[in-house]
Design an enzyme around this catalytic site. Structure first.
Site, short mmCIF file in Angstrom:
data_model
loop_
_atom_site.label_atom_id
_atom_site.label_comp_id
_atom_site.label_asym_id
_atom_site.label_seq_id
_atom_site.Cartn_x
_atom_site.Cartn_y
_atom_site.Cartn_z
N SER A 6 -0.07 -38.47 4.57
CA SER A 6 -0.25 -39.45 5.50
C SER A 6 -1.66 -39.42 5.81
O SER A 6 -2.48 -39.91 4.81
CB SER A 6 0.63 -39.02 6.86
OG SER A 6 0.80 -40.08 7.75
N ASP A 135 10.36 -44.24 2.94
CA ASP A 135 9.42 -43.88 4.01
C ASP A 135 9.16 -44.97 5.09
O ASP A 135 8.74 -46.26 4.61
CB ASP A 135 7.97 -43.65 3.14
CG ASP A 135 6.75 -43.16 4.04
OD1 ASP A 135 7.03 -43.46 5.37
OD2 ASP A 135 5.96 -42.47 3.41
N HIS A 164 9.17 -40.12 5.28
CA HIS A 164 7.67 -39.66 5.37
C HIS A 164 7.59 -38.24 5.16
O HIS A 164 6.72 -37.76 4.45
CB HIS A 164 7.15 -40.45 6.60
CG HIS A 164 5.73 -40.46 6.59
ND1 HIS A 164 4.88 -40.96 5.76
CD2 HIS A 164 4.81 -39.85 7.44
CE1 HIS A 164 3.74 -41.06 6.10
NE2 HIS A 164 3.52 -40.29 7.19
#
Length: 259
Positions: A6, A135, A164
């Protein structure tokens, strides 16, 4: 090896773009934010600024409730048939609450408005890009797929239905736990890492070192300025492989690159 998930994937990308790969052999970007999350004229597939304003509003209004709510799309708990424990969501909330409010607020601008296109172009080591096609936090088509087009030596692996936070989600966690054995050979193989500088060449070499996924490093410099991004392809086709990995227990649909 730099491994970033991320926003941390953005930190690793910025580190390589700013400092180079003299002490880096390879990198793994997991559901990472590069090249640019914000929608601009040059990045029409990005998310509108209102999306990130809503995150900031949620942090200021009631960050505890915001983090509890965010844990659902983060792990895909809001999808039919999802197997996401409340304990995992509570763990996410606990970690989030340890972040200072100002740091969390300022981070929204950093991860959403930092354009890392030029940083991706400078990466000259193999990069594995891993992401789920469901995601809900960092959309695949405007992140992992674009990064794989820009990085000169990239391997893109897409997990059908993965959220995610796929590395901690039960249905996909087994793949992550296999570590280097599940990586492409050029990413998992023994790498020669630069050693201390020597008068002869200014760099020197150390003995070959086995690198694993646990050898993650974090870049502390996370600064960035908002900017429009012009999509760019390197001269000549990049080295890129797209693989579709079936969800545990689900029929395989390998070969469907659009997934």
């Amino acid at each position: 090896m730099l491994v970033g998930c991320s926003t941390d994937g953005g930190e690793d990308t910025r580190y390589l773009g700013r400092h180079g790969s003299a002490r880096v052999a390879k990198a793994v970007l997991v559901a990472a934010v590069p090249p640019l999350m914000l929608k601009t004229d040059a990045n029409p597939g990005g998310l509108p600024i209102e999306t990130f304003d809503a995150i900031r509003d949620g942090l200021l209004k009631d960050r505890s409730q915001f983090y509890q709510d965010l844990s659902a799309p983060f792990y895909g708990a809001n999808r039919a048939g999802a197997e996401v424990s409340q304990a995992l969501r509570d763990w996410f909330w606990m970690l989030s609450m340890q972040v200072g409010l100002k740091a969390a607020y300022d981070c929204v601008k950093a991860f959403s408005e930092t354009d890392m296109t030029e940083d991706l172009k400078k990466i000259d080591v193999p990069v594995l890009i891993v992401q789920g096609d469901d995601d809900q936090i960092v959309p695949l088509d405007d992140s992992g797929r674009l990064s794989a087009q820009i990085v000169n030596d990239a391997t893109l692996k897409v997990y059908p239905g993965a959220p995610h936070g796929l590395a901690n989600t039960a249905a996909y966690k087994g793949h992550a736990q296999r570590g280097p054995a599940g990586l492409p050979a050029r990413l998992a193989s023994t790498a020669t890492m630069p050693g201390p500088a020597t008068p002869a060449d200014g760099r020197g070499r150390a003995d070959s070192t086995r690198l694993g996924l646990a050898a993650a490093a974090r870049a502390t410099e996370n600064a960035g300025r908002p900017a429009g991004r012009v999509r760019h392809r390197l001269a000549g086709p990049p080295t890129q492989t797209t693989m579709t990995i079936p969800r545990t227990g689900a029929p395989s649909n390998a070969g469907h690159d659009d997934k």
